[in-house]
Design a protein around this motif. Sequence first.
Motif, PDB file in Angstrom:
ATOM      1  N   TYR A  58      26.614 -48.477 -50.382  1.00 36.05           N
ATOM      2  CA  TYR A  58      26.562 -47.984 -51.758  1.00 36.05           C
ATOM      3  C   TYR A  58      26.160 -49.067 -52.754  1.00 36.05           C
ATOM      4  CZ  TYR A  58      28.303 -43.334 -50.908  1.00 36.05           C
ATOM      5  OH  TYR A  58      28.415 -42.038 -50.506  1.00 36.05           O
ATOM      6  N   PHE A  59      26.325 -50.297 -52.365  1.00 32.72           N
ATOM      7  CA  PHE A  59      26.070 -51.381 -53.312  1.00 32.72           C
ATOM      8  C   PHE A  59      24.880 -52.240 -52.919  1.00 32.72           C
ATOM      9  CE2 PHE A  59      30.493 -50.174 -53.702  1.00 32.72           C
ATOM     10  CZ  PHE A  59      30.626 -50.021 -55.080  1.00 32.72           C
ATOM     11  N   GLU A  60      24.019 -51.687 -52.027  1.00 36.03           N
ATOM     12  CA  GLU A  60      22.908 -52.495 -51.546  1.00 36.03           C
ATOM     13  C   GLU A  60      21.770 -52.623 -52.553  1.00 36.03           C
ATOM     14  OE1 GLU A  60      21.744 -51.062 -47.717  1.00 36.03           O
ATOM     15  OE2 GLU A  60      23.382 -52.129 -46.730  1.00 36.03           O
ATOM     16  N   GLN A  61      21.554 -51.586 -53.326  1.00 33.61           N
ATOM     17  CA  GLN A  61      20.434 -51.583 -54.275  1.00 33.61           C
ATOM     18  C   GLN A  61      20.916 -52.018 -55.652  1.00 33.61           C
ATOM     19  OE1 GLN A  61      17.289 -50.951 -53.518  1.00 33.61           O
ATOM     20  NE2 GLN A  61      17.743 -50.488 -51.367  1.00 33.61           N
ATOM     21  N   ALA A  62      20.539 -53.217 -56.056  1.00 39.01           N
ATOM     22  CA  ALA A  62      21.031 -53.748 -57.332  1.00 39.01           C
ATOM     23  C   ALA A  62      20.647 -52.830 -58.500  1.00 39.01           C
ATOM     24  CB  ALA A  62      20.476 -55.149 -57.544  1.00 39.01           C
ATOM     25  N   GLU A  63      19.396 -52.309 -58.456  1.00 40.68           N
ATOM     26  CA  GLU A  63      18.929 -51.471 -59.571  1.00 40.68           C
ATOM     27  C   GLU A  63      19.788 -50.226 -59.723  1.00 40.68           C
ATOM     28  OE1 GLU A  63      14.864 -50.375 -59.072  1.00 40.68           O
ATOM     29  OE2 GLU A  63      14.203 -52.452 -59.278  1.00 40.68           O
ATOM     30  N   SER A  64      20.028 -49.537 -58.591  1.00 38.71           N
ATOM     31  CA  SER A  64      20.814 -48.301 -58.652  1.00 38.71           C
ATOM     32  C   SER A  64      22.230 -48.598 -59.118  1.00 38.71           C
ATOM     33  CB  SER A  64      20.899 -47.609 -57.288  1.00 38.71           C
ATOM     34  OG  SER A  64      19.780 -47.895 -56.528  1.00 38.71           O
ATOM     35  N   VAL A  65      22.796 -49.714 -58.622  1.00 41.34           N
ATOM     36  CA  VAL A  65      24.171 -50.045 -59.012  1.00 41.34           C
ATOM     37  C   VAL A  65      24.217 -50.251 -60.520  1.00 41.34           C
ATOM     38  CG1 VAL A  65      26.045 -51.734 -58.805  1.00 41.34           C
ATOM     39  CG2 VAL A  65      24.761 -51.053 -56.778  1.00 41.34           C
ATOM     40  N   ALA A  66      23.232 -51.009 -61.037  1.00 42.20           N
ATOM     41  CA  ALA A  66      23.218 -51.283 -62.472  1.00 42.20           C
ATOM     42  C   ALA A  66      23.092 -49.979 -63.257  1.00 42.20           C
ATOM     43  CB  ALA A  66      22.069 -52.222 -62.795  1.00 42.20           C
ATOM     44  N   GLU A  67      22.206 -49.088 -62.795  1.00 44.94           N
ATOM     45  CA  GLU A  67      21.958 -47.833 -63.494  1.00 44.94           C
ATOM     46  C   GLU A  67      23.210 -46.951 -63.502  1.00 44.94           C
ATOM     47  OE1 GLU A  67      19.194 -47.727 -64.967  1.00 44.94           O
ATOM     48  OE2 GLU A  67      19.551 -45.746 -65.855  1.00 44.94           O
ATOM     49  N   TYR A  68      23.786 -46.809 -62.312  1.00 47.97           N
ATOM     50  CA  TYR A  68      24.973 -45.962 -62.174  1.00 47.97           C
ATOM     51  C   TYR A  68      26.127 -46.446 -63.032  1.00 47.97           C
ATOM     52  CZ  TYR A  68      24.615 -42.217 -58.802  1.00 47.97           C
ATOM     53  OH  TYR A  68      24.363 -41.022 -58.212  1.00 47.97           O
ATOM     54  N   GLU A  69      26.331 -47.760 -63.012  1.00 51.89           N
ATOM     55  CA  GLU A  69      27.529 -48.297 -63.654  1.00 51.89           C
ATOM     56  C   GLU A  69      27.432 -48.216 -65.185  1.00 51.89           C
ATOM     57  OE1 GLU A  69      30.278 -50.677 -61.937  1.00 51.89           O
ATOM     58  OE2 GLU A  69      29.974 -49.258 -60.308  1.00 51.89           O
ATOM     59  N   LYS A  70      26.224 -47.834 -65.697  1.00 50.54           N
ATOM     60  CA  LYS A  70      26.123 -47.608 -67.143  1.00 50.54           C
ATOM     61  C   LYS A  70      26.984 -46.411 -67.551  1.00 50.54           C
ATOM     62  CE  LYS A  70      21.475 -49.327 -67.968  1.00 50.54           C
ATOM     63  NZ  LYS A  70      20.077 -48.895 -67.945  1.00 50.54           N
ATOM     64  N   PHE A  71      27.110 -45.457 -66.636  1.00 44.82           N
ATOM     65  CA  PHE A  71      27.798 -44.198 -66.983  1.00 44.82           C
ATOM     66  C   PHE A  71      29.196 -44.094 -66.382  1.00 44.82           C
ATOM     67  CE2 PHE A  71      23.210 -43.640 -66.618  1.00 44.82           C
ATOM     68  CZ  PHE A  71      22.916 -43.373 -67.959  1.00 44.82           C
ATOM     69  N   ALA A  77      32.796 -42.012 -58.453  1.00 43.94           N
ATOM     70  CA  ALA A  77      31.928 -40.875 -58.169  1.00 43.94           C
ATOM     71  C   ALA A  77      31.683 -40.661 -56.672  1.00 43.94           C
ATOM     72  CB  ALA A  77      30.591 -41.079 -58.868  1.00 43.94           C
ATOM     73  N   PHE A  78      31.745 -41.741 -55.879  1.00 38.64           N
ATOM     74  CA  PHE A  78      31.411 -41.622 -54.442  1.00 38.64           C
ATOM     75  C   PHE A  78      32.532 -42.211 -53.585  1.00 38.64           C
ATOM     76  CE2 PHE A  78      27.415 -41.925 -56.731  1.00 38.64           C
ATOM     77  CZ  PHE A  78      26.761 -40.800 -56.264  1.00 38.64           C
ATOM     78  N   PRO A  79      32.590 -41.813 -52.323  1.00 40.98           N
ATOM     79  CA  PRO A  79      33.611 -42.392 -51.418  1.00 40.98           C
ATOM     80  C   PRO A  79      33.158 -43.761 -50.915  1.00 40.98           C
ATOM     81  CG  PRO A  79      32.304 -40.767 -50.245  1.00 40.98           C
ATOM     82  CD  PRO A  79      31.772 -40.792 -51.647  1.00 40.98           C
ATOM     83  N   SER A  80      32.799 -44.646 -51.837  1.00 40.56           N
ATOM     84  CA  SER A  80      32.177 -45.907 -51.411  1.00 40.56           C
ATOM     85  C   SER A  80      33.147 -46.788 -50.613  1.00 40.56           C
ATOM     86  CB  SER A  80      31.660 -46.679 -52.629  1.00 40.56           C
ATOM     87  OG  SER A  80      32.729 -46.937 -53.512  1.00 40.56           O
ATOM     88  N   ASP A  81      34.447 -46.697 -50.918  1.00 40.13           N
ATOM     89  CA  ASP A  81      35.420 -47.547 -50.211  1.00 40.13           C
ATOM     90  C   ASP A  81      35.316 -47.402 -48.697  1.00 40.13           C
ATOM     91  OD1 ASP A  81      36.282 -48.411 -52.542  1.00 40.13           O
ATOM     92  OD2 ASP A  81      38.331 -47.613 -52.409  1.00 40.13           O
ATOM     93  N   GLY A  82      35.129 -46.159 -48.284  1.00 39.78           N
ATOM     94  CA  GLY A  82      35.096 -45.870 -46.854  1.00 39.78           C
ATOM     95  C   GLY A  82      33.872 -46.461 -46.170  1.00 39.78           C
ATOM     96  N   TRP A  83      32.903 -46.897 -46.937  1.00 38.07           N
ATOM     97  CA  TRP A  83      31.679 -47.420 -46.361  1.00 38.07           C
ATOM     98  C   TRP A  83      31.664 -48.940 -46.291  1.00 38.07           C
ATOM     99  CZ3 TRP A  83      27.536 -44.739 -44.267  1.00 38.07           C
ATOM    100  CH2 TRP A  83      27.694 -43.344 -44.279  1.00 38.07           C
ATOM    101  N   GLU A  84      32.735 -49.509 -46.725  1.00 38.98           N
ATOM    102  CA  GLU A  84      32.760 -50.969 -46.662  1.00 38.98           C
ATOM    103  C   GLU A  84      33.097 -51.422 -45.235  1.00 38.98           C
ATOM    104  OE1 GLU A  84      34.574 -53.425 -49.825  1.00 38.98           O
ATOM    105  OE2 GLU A  84      35.716 -54.305 -48.191  1.00 38.98           O
ATOM    106  N   TYR A  85      32.417 -52.434 -44.771  1.00 45.48           N
ATOM    107  CA  TYR A  85      32.781 -53.010 -43.474  1.00 45.48           C
ATOM    108  C   TYR A  85      32.624 -54.531 -43.532  1.00 45.48           C
ATOM    109  CZ  TYR A  85      27.748 -53.176 -42.574  1.00 45.48           C
ATOM    110  OH  TYR A  85      26.408 -53.426 -42.653  1.00 45.48           O
ATOM    111  N   VAL A  86      33.266 -55.183 -42.593  1.00 45.27           N
ATOM    112  CA  VAL A  86      33.218 -56.634 -42.577  1.00 45.27           C
ATOM    113  C   VAL A  86      32.588 -57.086 -41.268  1.00 45.27           C
ATOM    114  CG1 VAL A  86      34.547 -58.741 -42.930  1.00 45.27           C
ATOM    115  CG2 VAL A  86      35.405 -56.581 -43.830  1.00 45.27           C
ATOM    116  N   LEU A  87      31.630 -57.959 -41.412  1.00 52.43           N
ATOM    117  CA  LEU A  87      30.858 -58.396 -40.248  1.00 52.43           C
ATOM    118  C   LEU A  87      31.156 -59.872 -39.976  1.00 52.43           C
ATOM    119  CD1 LEU A  87      28.600 -56.985 -38.571  1.00 52.43           C
ATOM    120  CD2 LEU A  87      26.962 -58.226 -39.995  1.00 52.43           C
ATOM    121  N   ALA A  88      31.493 -60.180 -38.734  1.00 53.93           N
ATOM    122  CA  ALA A  88      31.710 -61.592 -38.382  1.00 53.93           C
ATOM    123  C   ALA A  88      30.507 -62.075 -37.581  1.00 53.93           C
ATOM    124  CB  ALA A  88      32.978 -61.725 -37.559  1.00 53.93           C
TER     125      ALA A  88
END
Length: 503
Positions: A58-71, A77-88
Amino acid sequence: MDKQLGTIVALEGSPSTSDFSFVIKPGADVKKGQYVQVENEKELVFGFVAEIVRANRYFEQAESVAEYEKFGRIADAFPSDGWEYVLAQVRILGNHRDGRFTRTFTPPCPGAAVSNANDDVLRRFLGFEENGLHMGAIQHHDVAAKLSMTRLLQKHVAILAMSGAGKSHLASVLLEELLERKKEHGRIAVVVVDIHGEYGGFAHDDKYGHLTKVVEGTEIAVPFRKIPPELVEEWLPNLSGPQRELLRHAMHELRKSRGKDGYSLKELLVGVDAAQVAKEDTKKTLARALNELRRYRFLSQGKENPKLISDIQPGKLLILDFSTIDSLRKKQILVALLARRLFSLRKKGRIPPFLLLLEEAHNFAREKAEAHEAISRSVIETIAREGRKFGASLCLISQRPVNLSTTALSQCNTHIILRVTNPNDLDHIQMSSEGIDARVAKSITGLKVGEAIIVGEAANYPVFVSIRDRKSLKRERGAPLHQQAMEYEAAKERKEEQVEAFL
Ligand SMILES: Nc1ncnc2c1ncn2[C@@H]1O[C@H](COP(=O)(O)OP(=O)(O)OP(=O)(O)O)[C@@H](O)[C@H]1O
Ligand SMILES: [Mg+2]
């Protein structure tokens, strides 16, 4: 069973034979620097976590993040938490099978389970020994860093770090381990050149006191008759040809007439003055140089302290406290003399194998030095080159590795590095220590006091070790500045009060 940490993922170019990445299982505790293992075709692939990254689509595209966070927030708005993962990201170190370690020839499989490294295998993988010198613990694992004495010391060790990083503490831990060693595991003798008088605590310690002897720098005495003219010439490198000749002649005459009774430096001066063979100028200049040696007051007619043959014993510690000597030249001459005699006695088998531990080694084996400042360098370099064949080991400690002889430093096959921040020193350490890559070098600046990286002979791979607490009595030098200031003023006030009371 070793703890499961996650699952290998297929990324571009990975898993390969040199690295792989795995997604960390929710709740699993994975740290940078931790060792991990994966089963692969009946072998274990061993590696360590070089980096950990968090990702979220959900946070890969800087432009979309910037646009979305204006509003509003994306997370609302999205279940973004569930998409977070940690890579070693893991750097592979090698394979283990049936008690043997090999290089990795095939990569582990995507989907394979990654687990925490098995403590026993890890111990062997790093090259630690059950009866080794217990220096501390490796980070993130319950594994004591027990270094093989032979691997650590036979080919010499250098302890390098900035001031206050814990070099002397580490050296004290090493001394404790050497003093506690059992006879059946092989004990060596230890000689410490204690520049700041920091090791004296060993002599007052309940456990180590009876194994320790301290000789004050000003009490050091060496019978003059044991010193050949070549050595005196080495201490006085500026002598001319005729002056050298005169020195040899005068010493030879005295030796002939006195034999075992020995002679003093004063008598040598008389001998020089009386010599018929030399010009007055030659005599005068030589006498001036010899008078300087006389001021150092360590050449005696018969007295010997320490008595190397009886004071150097297996499992015992001899401390030479140089803190009362001001002249660097005198210290260099003493180190040169001591090191030379130790090495020669050892070659003849008259003293046991020994470790010579030298604080401020850059002052005694300086890389760039004028002849008169380099008195002790050549013998240190000689022991560094040849010592291992005879059981003569060096531990060189320095906060200025840039100034330390590269010949000596490169012969130290193990480097223990604590915190260093000076970029020049860092570059130099990286150049002189095989096995330090850019990644390890980068982490040296991040080390805390008491944390060390061991690279070289003593460990199969560069390993981070938290140095253990010391058991021996610590001799505090230099109270905190504010305390010294307060003590000074309090003493002054007391004095003034006394004067007033008297009046
Ligand atoms: N592993 C450790 N555990 C606990 N305390 C430590 C550890 N290492 C160092 N210290 C403490 O940090 C301080 C500085 O350590 P130390 O005197 O060994 O530094 P140093 O590198 O020898 O400094 P210098 O270059 O000034 O000689 C001391 O008070 C010491 O007790
Ligand atoms: Mg120190």
